[in-house]
Design an enzyme around this catalytic site. Structure first.
Site, mmCIF file in Angstrom:
data_model
loop_
_atom_site.group_PDB
_atom_site.id
_atom_site.type_symbol
_atom_site.label_atom_id
_atom_site.label_comp_id
_atom_site.label_asym_id
_atom_site.label_seq_id
_atom_site.Cartn_x
_atom_site.Cartn_y
_atom_site.Cartn_z
ATOM 1 N N HIS A 33 39.373 -26.659 -30.484
ATOM 2 C CA HIS A 33 38.062 -26.456 -29.852
ATOM 3 C C HIS A 33 37.337 -27.800 -29.722
ATOM 4 O O HIS A 33 36.684 -28.069 -28.703
ATOM 5 C CB HIS A 33 37.209 -25.477 -30.661
ATOM 6 N N SER B 145 32.366 -11.944 -24.787
ATOM 7 C CA SER B 145 31.705 -10.949 -25.634
ATOM 8 C C SER B 145 32.715 -10.350 -26.623
ATOM 9 O O SER B 145 32.326 -9.733 -27.611
ATOM 10 C CB SER B 145 31.042 -9.867 -24.772
ATOM 11 N N GLU B 146 34.000 -10.534 -26.358
ATOM 12 C CA GLU B 146 35.046 -10.026 -27.252
ATOM 13 C C GLU B 146 35.425 -11.051 -28.334
ATOM 14 O O GLU B 146 36.093 -10.701 -29.313
ATOM 15 C CB GLU B 146 36.298 -9.652 -26.455
ATOM 16 N N ARG C 68 45.245 -13.320 -16.829
ATOM 17 C CA ARG C 68 44.315 -12.188 -16.853
ATOM 18 C C ARG C 68 42.887 -12.695 -16.759
ATOM 19 O O ARG C 68 42.611 -13.882 -16.974
ATOM 20 C CB ARG C 68 44.520 -11.336 -18.115
ATOM 21 N N LEU D 98 25.234 -31.199 -9.502
ATOM 22 C CA LEU D 98 26.251 -30.209 -9.886
ATOM 23 C C LEU D 98 25.539 -29.106 -10.668
ATOM 24 O O LEU D 98 24.745 -29.393 -11.560
ATOM 25 C CB LEU D 98 27.326 -30.847 -10.774
ATOM 26 N N ASP E 230 41.339 -21.783 -21.687
ATOM 27 C CA ASP E 230 42.128 -21.111 -22.730
ATOM 28 C C ASP E 230 43.238 -22.024 -23.259
ATOM 29 O O ASP E 230 43.731 -22.885 -22.543
ATOM 30 C CB ASP E 230 42.728 -19.822 -22.143
ATOM 31 N N ARG F 42 42.684 -20.467 -14.623
ATOM 32 C CA ARG F 42 42.843 -20.153 -16.047
ATOM 33 C C ARG F 42 43.936 -21.043 -16.610
ATOM 34 O O ARG F 42 45.046 -21.079 -16.090
ATOM 35 C CB ARG F 42 43.201 -18.684 -16.288
#
Ligand code: IPE
Ligand code: IPE
Ligand code: MG
Length: 260
Positions: free
Chosen positions: A45, A74-75, A198, A139, A28, A192
């Site tokens: 990105h 998926s969101e 979250r 891996l 993120d 994260r």
């Protein structure tokens, strides 16, 4: 010795001094990385792909066996159309560019998530990469794309019901065998980046007893150094899985069984 691959990590206690076998990462902060530089979000990105490449290399060097990366939830379809289509094109391009190198490095590549909304070019690129790398074992690299933890559990349950209509009860083991990560042990370490704390519908079932590490580092800035911080933090934890600290000390040297 029993094959540990399919044994849930909630049943045995892995040695926390070791390098985690399975690391799962929510990548993120790409958008914020770009905005800080007055660049369009999508530039973040593109730089994020570089960070993926570096992280794969670092994970191999440290002896990680499974690396699972959350690339698109998926969101994330809720984002502006242009950003979504940029991400899809970037996924296709990166796959086409990197697949040979993944294969040369003995990496087994898989994608988890619902492919039904992907365009045919992307589905074909994924299938080709999975097929090419199917026999590699150095891996296990898994990319979660159009993935949601709830989708994963529900698909598993629905498949079980379809296989045996009228099934009265579904066990944990049955769900485990149908989940999209049924080939891997549960993540030992969850990371994260980007400062948010979250799960965002990532591997809900499989993260039940993972150790969590949050870093403010934005994904394009993630590298071997931050990975080492996460691993060092992991190695300082005591994984108890409901037991007492004393039980773990008594059993040191051997693996503790769940009901022992
Ligand atoms: C993560 O970075 C990449 C994807 C979700 C595809 P973001 O795009 O969420 O970056 P921020 O959180 O807006 O900075
Ligand atoms: C989570 O990041 C999904 C991926 C990194 C692919 P988001 O940036 O979409 O998460 P939220 O919406 O802020 O929780
Ligand atoms: Mg984000």
């Amino acid at each position: 010795m029993e094959d540990q691959t399919f044994i849930s990590s909630t049943q045995t206690v892995p040695d926390p001094n070791k390098v985690p076998r399975h690391i799962a990462i929510i990548m993120d902060g790409n958008g914020r990385w770009a905005r800080k530089r007055f660049l369009p979000r999508v530039a973040g990105h593109t730089r994020g792909v570089e960070a993926v490449r570096g992280t794969i290399r670092a994970a191999i060097e440290r002896g990680v066996e499974y690396l699972t990366l959350f690339a698109f939830s998926s969101e994330n379809w809720r984002r502006p159309t242009e950003e979504v289509s940029f991400l899809m094109q970037l996924f296709i391009k990166s796959l086409q560019k990197e697949v040979a190198r993944l294969h040369e490095n003995g990496i087994r590549f898989r994608v988890i998530g619902d492919r039904s909304r992907f365009e045919p070019t992307l589905v074909k690129a994924i299938e080709a990469a999975e097929e090419l790398t199917a026999k590699n074992t150095r891996l296990h690299l898994t990319v979660a794309a159009n993935y949601g933890g709830r989708w994963d559990v529900l698909s598993a349950v629905n498949r079980l019901l379809a296989q045996r209509p009228g099934l009265a009860e579904i066990s944990e083991e049955m769900v485990n065998t149908e989940l999209s990560m049924n080939f891997a042990p549960e993540p030992d370490l969850f990371i994260r980046t980007g400062g948010e704390q979250r799960i965002s519908n990532f591997l809900l079932w499989q993260l039940a007893y993972s150790e969590f590490f949050f870093t403010d580092a934005l994904w394009p800035d993630f590298d071997g150094k931050v990975l080492d911080q996460a691993i060092a933090s992991y190695q300082g934890r005591e994984r108890r899985f409901g037991r007492t600290s004393e039980q773990l000390v008594d059993a040191a040297g051997g693996e503790v069984e769940r009901h022992a």
